[in-house]
Design an enzyme around this catalytic site. Structure first.
Site, PDB file in Angstrom:
ATOM      1  CB  SER A  44      -0.853  -0.016   1.272  1.00 44.44           C
ATOM      2  OG  SER A  44      -1.425   1.242   1.509  1.00 44.44           O
ATOM      3  CE1 TYR A  73      -3.732  -2.610   5.733  1.00 42.07           C
ATOM      4  CE2 TYR A  73      -3.266  -0.324   5.159  1.00 42.07           C
ATOM      5  CZ  TYR A  73      -3.568  -1.622   4.783  1.00 42.07           C
ATOM      6  OH  TYR A  73      -3.689  -1.927   3.444  1.00 42.07           O
ATOM      7  CE  LYS A  87      -1.428  -4.457   3.496  1.00 43.33           C
ATOM      8  NZ  LYS A  87      -1.706  -5.735   2.829  1.00 43.33           N
TER       9      LYS A  87
END
Ligand code: NAD
Ligand code: UDP
Length: 335
Positions: free
Chosen positions: A126, A150, A154
């Site tokens: 992302s 989050y 990643k």
């Protein structure tokens, strides 16, 4: 014989569209999902769009034995790994659930691949790994700095995958950093299924157009952008899906061990531009109000897509108009 692809999280938003593109390209597919953020009926919709049912296994990646048995018996040529929890706000509230699901799930998958001699991975990363970007457009060599749990999952997963590439000479990985995937399949059969109040702008605007919510709350109109609202790089989900098919081909054709590319259009749109484009697509007024900035948001974030064009022989084909038209068709079907 066609290549066998295992798709984790294949019943989700981007996974379902990718399964459709893989089937159209002639790949053999096994889809796995635990339905933590999707619904069983999506499988019927995928079958409708593909013209045949895609083999499926209900499986949670946190179950190491189950994923190991699955990879050993299916023996995929490649794995496309979408399965993850993806809400930034929720990750701040429930960091352990995010680290467990995203990290443990990925470690279990990589171990299962290693056990079975499966050596090719395409991974969903992302733009969040760029943290607060120093400048736009963002190139892949920009500094990395995730600013929430989050994003940290990643970034950690990217690093784990690169370490596996280093350690295993036959292992190849494509790491795709998505900007803002939006829209839906033009058939209206599959799209994004936000649980509860949508966090993302496009599904929220779609629900306002559908009369399910009174107005769009625009988070901040005092950013240093042309109209004061936040600017993002919205990319049609079908373009994102096609990039995964292109990534498989690029790994095979080039033999390159590791590929990290942005998936964006290179064009930024403001929140107000999205609201106006959606209003045109839906032919309905979309009320909005300016509210406080959302904590953690940056003024602008858009990709330099040059490397993706060169490395994947791919580029995004659809613009904002198509994103809004397709998202609206999907939203109307949901009502
Ligand atoms: P999604 O939630 O629609 O799809 C993810 C799927 O994975 C869901 O169907 C969910 O049920 C499944 N899943 C989650 N944990 C699982 C587990 N432990 N075992 C098995 N299945 C599991 O999300 P999406 O929008 O399709 O995103 C796909 C990937 O792309 C995710 O890794 C996400 O972090 C990443 N990503 C998404 C966006 C975006 O805006 N949608 C942006 C950047 C990156
Ligand atoms: N946004 C907004 N109202 C909403 C949701 C989002 O104004 O209800 C804005 C947000 O501040 C950002 C842009 O829309 O500028 C895109 O937000 P989204 O959550 O979709 O994606 P992000 O880039 O934050 O991952």
């Amino acid at each position: 014989m066609s290549k066998k692809i295992l798709v984790t999280g294949g019943a989700g938003f981007i996974g379902s569209h990718t399964v459709v593109e893989l089937a159209a390209a002639g790949y053999e597919i096994l889809l796995i999902d635990n339905f933590s953020n999707s619904e069983h009926w999506i499988l019927d919709r995928i079958a409708k769009v593909c013209g045949n049912r895609i083999p499926f296994k209900h499986l949670d990646l946190r179950d190491a034995n189950a994923i190991s048995a699955c990879v050993s018996s299916y023996r995929p040529d490649s794995v496309i790994h979408f399965a993850a929890l993806k809400s930034v706000g929720e990750s701040v509230q429930q960091p352990l659930a995010y680290y467990e699901n995203n990290l443990t799930g990925t470690l279990n998958l990589l171990q299962a691949m290693s056990n079975a001699g499966c050596n090719q991975l395409v991974f969903s990363s992302s733009a969040t790994v760029y943290g607060v970007p120093e400048r736009c457009p963002i190139t892949e060599d920009a500094p990395l700095d995730a600013v929430n749990p989050y994003g940290r999952t990643k970034l950690m997963m990217e690093n784990v995958i690169r370490d596996v590439v280093t350690a295993q000479p036959d292992f190849q990985a494509a790491i795709l950093r998505y900007f803002n995937p939006a829209g839906a399949h033009p058939s209206g059969e599959i799209g994004e299924l936000p649980l509860g109040v949508p966090n993302n702008l496009v599904p929220f605007v779609a629900q306002v157009a559908a009369g399910l919510r009174p107005q769009v709350r625009i988070f901040g109109n005092d950013y240093p952008t042309p109209d004061g609202t936040g600017v993002r790089d919205y990319i049609h989900v079908c373009d994102v899906a096609k990039a995964h098919v292109a990534a498989l081909a690029a790994l095979d054709d080039s033999g390159v061990r590791e590929l990290t590319v942005n998936l964006g259009t290179g064009r930024g749109y403001s929140v107000l531009e999205i609201v106006h484009a959606f209003q045109t697509a839906a032919g309905l007024p979309i009320p909005y109000a300016f509210v406080e900035r959302r904590p953690g948001d940056v003024a602008e974030c858009y990709a330099d897509p040059t490397l993706s064009h060169r490395a994947l022989s791919w580029h995004a084909e659809h613009g904002l108009e198509r994103i809004c038209e397709d998202a609206w068709r999907w939203q109307r079907g949901l009502r």
